[in-house]
Design an enzyme around this catalytic site. Structure first.
Site, PDB file in Angstrom:
ATOM      1  N   LYS A   1       0.923  -1.106  -0.117  1.00 17.12           N
ATOM      2  CA  LYS A   1       0.113   0.040  -0.030  1.00 17.12           C
ATOM      3  C   LYS A   1       0.788   1.217  -0.140  1.00 17.12           C
ATOM      4  CE  LYS A   1      -4.155  -1.834   0.100  1.00 17.12           C
ATOM      5  NZ  LYS A   1      -5.126  -1.993   1.118  1.00 17.12           N
TER       6      LYS A   1
ATOM      7  N   ARG B   1      -3.982  -9.936   4.835  1.00 14.68           N
ATOM      8  CA  ARG B   1      -4.173 -10.227   3.289  1.00 14.68           C
ATOM      9  C   ARG B   1      -3.123  -9.913   2.713  1.00 14.68           C
ATOM     10  NH1 ARG B   1      -6.177  -7.081  -0.974  1.00 14.68           N
ATOM     11  NH2 ARG B   1      -7.297  -8.160  -2.421  1.00 14.68           N
TER      12      ARG B   1
END
Length: 279
Positions: free
Chosen positions: A231, A265
């Site tokens: 991210k 995840r």
């Protein structure tokens, strides 16, 4: 491991009659069937390549494979439900046939895609929209009786990545989640996993606060899924590429696991699996 309280230690979810114990954290490997995902777009968007990648992640220790046909990065191409279904093709049933013990979560916000996925054998619905992008989605999830991953994001697809100035992101999450969970319960969706929505409309500061105070999200009452892999809030301030932050990511993974997170995840399964093994 530093367990915060018994309320966040012992969770299980019912995946099609199979009880999955989350007292040991689980690894969810990301399988993007997209030509335009931000870090691996186009690599696995045919059935053979997808199956090989799923096999690799399962061998590395993935408990779940999270299949997504729609990229949700900023400025991604928007797909209809029909296009998602075409893109998924036989991938779910192929993985299920080859690896019947592996759990499959389907990353979609469309009720039609959930129905299709259920018939193909999925075990979990992973919805970035909290049921806000398709009015029939939550009703459909309730009909399947599958566990549901409730993610926090902005209220529409168009506004999904608009940065909101939260005074206190944890307070905002804890205001929104109980309302939504109440709605889910009324529909009969009882197995709920909470995802605070890293990368969706939150500032870098918001996201580090979420990591620092992760044990307070959802008041510690629901299993937490954390999706921080590759991210931008991690790599952009460091001036690195999404694929160059493995070390920093594992350090943050360790932190959230020690604070009670139940599912990671991830793109890099082996590293996350090793980390869980060390704790």
């Amino acid at each position: 491991m530093n367990h915060q309280s018994s309320s966040i230690n012992y969770h299980s979810i019912n995946c099609r009659g199979k009880l999955i114990d989350l007292s040991t954290p689980k690894i969810m490997g990301i399988l993007n069937l997209t030509p335009d995902s931000f870090s691996d777009g186009g690599k696995f968007n045919d059935e053979k390549a997808a199956l090989l990648q799923a096999e690799k992640m399962i061998k590395e220790g993935a408990d779940f494979i999270d299949i997504g046909a729609q990229s949700t990065r900023p400025n991604a191409e928007f797909l209809s439900a029909k296009e998602e279904i075409l893109r998924i093709g036989k991938t779910i049933s192929l993985i299920k046939k080859e690896f019947p013990e592996t759990l499959i979560s389907l990353d979609t916000f469309y009720s039609e895609v959930v129905k299709f996925g259920f018939d193909e054998g999925i075990d979990v619905v992973n919805d970035i929209s909290g049921g806000d992008f398709d009015e029939n989605l939550l009703k459909t999830v309730a009909e399947t009786k599958l566990p549901y991953i409730l993610m926090h994001s902005n209220s529409s697809y168009e506004k999904m990545h608009e940065k909101i100035q939260y005074e206190d992101i944890i307070m905002s999450l804890n205001f929104e989640f109980p309302k939504k969970i109440n709605e889910l319960r009324k529909l009969g969706i009882n197995d709920v996993i909470v995802d605070p929505g890293f990368g969706f409309g939150k500032t870098i500061e918001n996201q580090y606060q979420m990591i620092d105070e992760v044990e307070h999200i959802g008041f510690g009452e629901f299993p937490l899924l954390i999706g921080i892999s590759r991210k931008s809030f991690i790599y952009k301030p460091l001036g690195k590429l999404p694929t160059e932050i493995n070390e920093e990511t594992q350090s943050l993974h360790r932190k959230v696991l020690e604070k009670g997170a139940k599912i990671l995840r991830v793109h890099d399964v082996a590293e996350a699996r090793n980390l869980v093994g060390e704790l």
